[in-house]
Write a protein that holds these residues in place. Structure first.
Motif, short mmCIF file in Angstrom:
data_model
loop_
_atom_site.label_atom_id
_atom_site.label_comp_id
_atom_site.label_asym_id
_atom_site.label_seq_id
_atom_site.Cartn_x
_atom_site.Cartn_y
_atom_site.Cartn_z
N PRO A 168 1.05 -0.90 0.25
CA PRO A 168 -0.20 0.42 -0.52
C PRO A 168 1.23 1.52 -0.10
O PRO A 168 2.27 1.32 0.38
CB PRO A 168 -0.92 0.13 1.45
CG PRO A 168 -0.10 -0.69 2.12
CD PRO A 168 0.76 -2.42 1.81
N GLU A 192 -6.23 6.26 3.68
CA GLU A 192 -6.89 5.62 3.29
C GLU A 192 -7.56 5.56 2.12
O GLU A 192 -7.97 5.40 1.43
CB GLU A 192 -7.87 5.71 4.87
CG GLU A 192 -6.93 5.08 5.85
CD GLU A 192 -6.97 3.58 5.63
OE1 GLU A 192 -8.39 2.29 5.96
OE2 GLU A 192 -5.66 2.89 5.86
N ALA A 193 -7.57 7.13 1.95
CA ALA A 193 -7.95 7.79 0.54
C ALA A 193 -7.43 7.25 -1.13
O ALA A 193 -8.17 6.94 -2.07
CB ALA A 193 -8.27 9.38 0.06
N VAL A 194 -6.64 6.34 -1.13
CA VAL A 194 -5.78 6.19 -1.79
C VAL A 194 -6.60 4.93 -2.26
O VAL A 194 -7.09 3.68 -1.66
CB VAL A 194 -4.93 5.90 -2.34
CG1 VAL A 194 -3.96 5.33 -2.79
CG2 VAL A 194 -3.85 6.97 -1.64
N LYS A 195 -6.94 5.09 -3.75
CA LYS A 195 -7.89 3.81 -4.16
C LYS A 195 -6.79 3.54 -5.56
O LYS A 195 -6.00 4.09 -6.19
CB LYS A 195 -9.36 3.98 -5.19
CG LYS A 195 -9.82 5.06 -4.39
CD LYS A 195 -10.96 4.40 -3.06
CE LYS A 195 -12.15 5.02 -2.17
NZ LYS A 195 -12.02 4.65 -1.28
N TYR A 196 -6.90 2.10 -5.80
CA TYR A 196 -6.49 1.20 -6.67
C TYR A 196 -7.47 0.46 -7.83
O TYR A 196 -8.72 0.10 -7.37
CB TYR A 196 -5.38 0.15 -5.70
CG TYR A 196 -4.34 0.50 -5.09
CD1 TYR A 196 -3.47 0.47 -5.51
CD2 TYR A 196 -5.31 0.62 -3.20
CE1 TYR A 196 -2.20 1.43 -4.06
CE2 TYR A 196 -4.57 1.04 -2.18
CZ TYR A 196 -2.95 1.71 -3.24
OH TYR A 196 -2.33 2.43 -1.71
N SER A 249 -10.14 -0.03 -1.80
CA SER A 249 -9.06 0.72 -1.23
C SER A 249 -7.99 -0.97 -0.53
O SER A 249 -6.94 -0.40 0.07
CB SER A 249 -9.37 1.63 -0.05
OG SER A 249 -10.04 0.68 0.01
N THR A 303 -5.26 -4.21 -0.67
CA THR A 303 -4.46 -4.28 -1.81
C THR A 303 -4.18 -5.13 -1.91
O THR A 303 -3.19 -5.40 -2.33
CB THR A 303 -3.18 -3.02 -0.59
OG1 THR A 303 -3.19 -4.51 1.01
CG2 THR A 303 -2.91 -2.06 -0.58
N ALA A 310 -2.74 3.63 -8.18
CA ALA A 310 -3.15 4.34 -7.66
C ALA A 310 -3.79 5.11 -7.59
O ALA A 310 -3.56 6.02 -9.33
CB ALA A 310 -2.34 4.43 -6.37
N LEU A 335 -5.50 9.22 -6.48
CA LEU A 335 -5.40 9.62 -5.13
C LEU A 335 -6.44 10.84 -5.24
O LEU A 335 -5.91 11.73 -6.77
CB LEU A 335 -5.02 9.37 -4.64
CG LEU A 335 -4.77 10.87 -3.19
CD1 LEU A 335 -5.70 10.09 -2.23
CD2 LEU A 335 -3.36 11.20 -2.75
#
Ligand SMILES: *[C@@H]1O[C@H](CO)[C@@H](O)[C@H](O)[C@H]1NC(C)=O
Ligand SMILES: *[C@@H]1O[C@H](CO)[C@@H](O)[C@H](O)[C@H]1NC(C)=O
Ligand SMILES: *[C@@H]1O[C@H](CO)[C@@H](O)[C@H](O)[C@H]1NC(C)=O
Ligand SMILES: *[C@@H]1O[C@H](CO)[C@@H](O)[C@H](O)[C@H]1NC(C)=O
Ligand SMILES: *[C@@H]1O[C@H](CO)[C@@H](O)[C@H](O)[C@H]1NC(C)=O
Length: 305
Positions: free
Chosen positions: A44, A50-54, A81, A83, A103, A105
């Protein structure tokens, strides 16, 4: 080479050009594949919270060779979110797959980070199956772990002490309990199994052997002896009751012993008694209710004197 370059351009430079920022790409992208269940996992971007999206995309042999090197997004792993991504459904053929993650953001997106090397499901780790060996009376039964329709099981079993004689059974439906053998009383049997996946033509190692002992036949009879005994006693009692009741009915209907004078009984000689008994039996045989008791009595007395 040209398509590869274009893909590189589109995949990694475009986002940078569009957003102008430098969001780091996910790292340590690896595949965890056990028993034909495949997961893509990555480290991660902890620094960004936490706001990072994959998002994950894959590319099979067909896309690579015949579809302009295109990538297919995995719906369940777009804007997540977590991993890790379950790619089992997407890896549907035994060919090399490429996978990539990026990723995002807010409006920023990272470049795509690609798996180091291609993944082929033929490399999945096949774990020896879990099994439950049971003795049900004289039946040797085995319950196998449920691993899905891709799996078959090769079950080997033998009588302990007779390891040179090993039997085999192929089990395709692991959902049912499988009957292997009718065991000899008191003998011990052992069972082990391996999985086989036809799609990749590979087998797991064999599980540890599990042994069970057949119940002794003595134990069996000891267990059921009281039931048989009780049934026997009840049957004898009922037969006795029936016989007694029949006798009683016969006696009352044709040969009553009431009204016979005591004096007569006492003065009878043994021969006489035998005689009457003969008569009595004859009359009983002939008919059950013809002679009124009084008449019969008179007849007996007459005959006796
Ligand atoms: C990648 O994995 C290595 C070793 O497992 C680890 O030291 C490193 O911190 C990981 N990278 C990230 C970005 O988490
Ligand atoms: C591949 O790309 C070329 C040129 O961009 C295009 O003409 C062709 O239709 C594409 N083929 C497929 C299968 O997408
Ligand atoms: C086998 O059992 C599993 C759960 O134990 C169930 O999900 C699955 O649908 C069953 N399959 C068949 C073919 O009965
Ligand atoms: C599976 O593998 C074995 C060797 O491990 C080989 O002999 C056999 O031909 C293969 N079967 C298929 C259908 O590819
Ligand atoms: C299977 O058994 C062999 C030989 O005992 C061993 O080298 C190998 O690591 C085992 N494979 C697995 C997946 O446990």
């Amino acid at each position: 080479m040209a398509t590869c370059f274009r893909s590189f351009l589109l995949g990694s430079l475009m986002p940078l050009l569009v957003s102008g920022a430098l969001l780091p790409a996910p790292q340590n992208i690896t595949i965890l594949s056990t028993n034909m269940k495949h997961f893509l996992v990555w480290s991660p971007l902890t620094a960004l919270g936490e706001a990072v999206k994959y998002s994950v995309e894959f590319q099979g042999e067909y896309e690579r060779d015949y579809a302009n090197d295109s990538w297919i997004p995995i719906g369940e792993c777009t804007g997540i979110s977590a991993t890790q991504c379950d790619i089992t459904e997407d890896i549907s053929a035994t060919v090399p797959y490429n996978l990539r993650v990026r990723a995002a953001l807010g409006t920023e997106v990272s470049r795509w980070a690609t798996l180091n090397g291609l993944f082929n499901r033929v490399t999945t780790s096949l774990i020896p199956p879990m099994l439950n060996v049971m003795a049900d009376g004289h039946h040797l039964l085995v319950e196998l772990e449920h691993l899905g329709p891709a799996f078959e099981f090769l079950v080997r079993y033998w009588r302990k002490g007779q390891e040179d004689q090993v039997y085999e059974k192929v089990v395709r439906d692991s959902n049912t309990t499988v009957h292997l053998e009718t065991m000899e009383a008191g003998a011990e049997y052992c069972v082990k199994a391996q999985t086989y996946v036809e799609a990749i033509n590979r087998s797991s190692n064999f599980s540890q052997a599990q042994c069970v002992k057949a119940t002794e036949s003595k134990a069996f009879s000891v267990m059921f002896a009281p039931i048989f005994f009780v049934a026997f006693v009840v049957a004898v009692f009922i037969l006795f009751l029936l016989a007694w009741k029949t006798c009683q009915l016969c006696q009352y209907s044709c040969c009553p012993n009431e009204g016979l004078p005591d004096t007569l009984k006492l003065t009878e000689s043994p021969a006489g008694i035998l005689n009457y008994r003969g008569e009595e039996a004859e009359k009983c045989d002939m008919s059950v209710h013809v002679q009124p008791p009084d008449e019969l009595l008179r007849f007996w007395i007459h005959d006796a004197l």
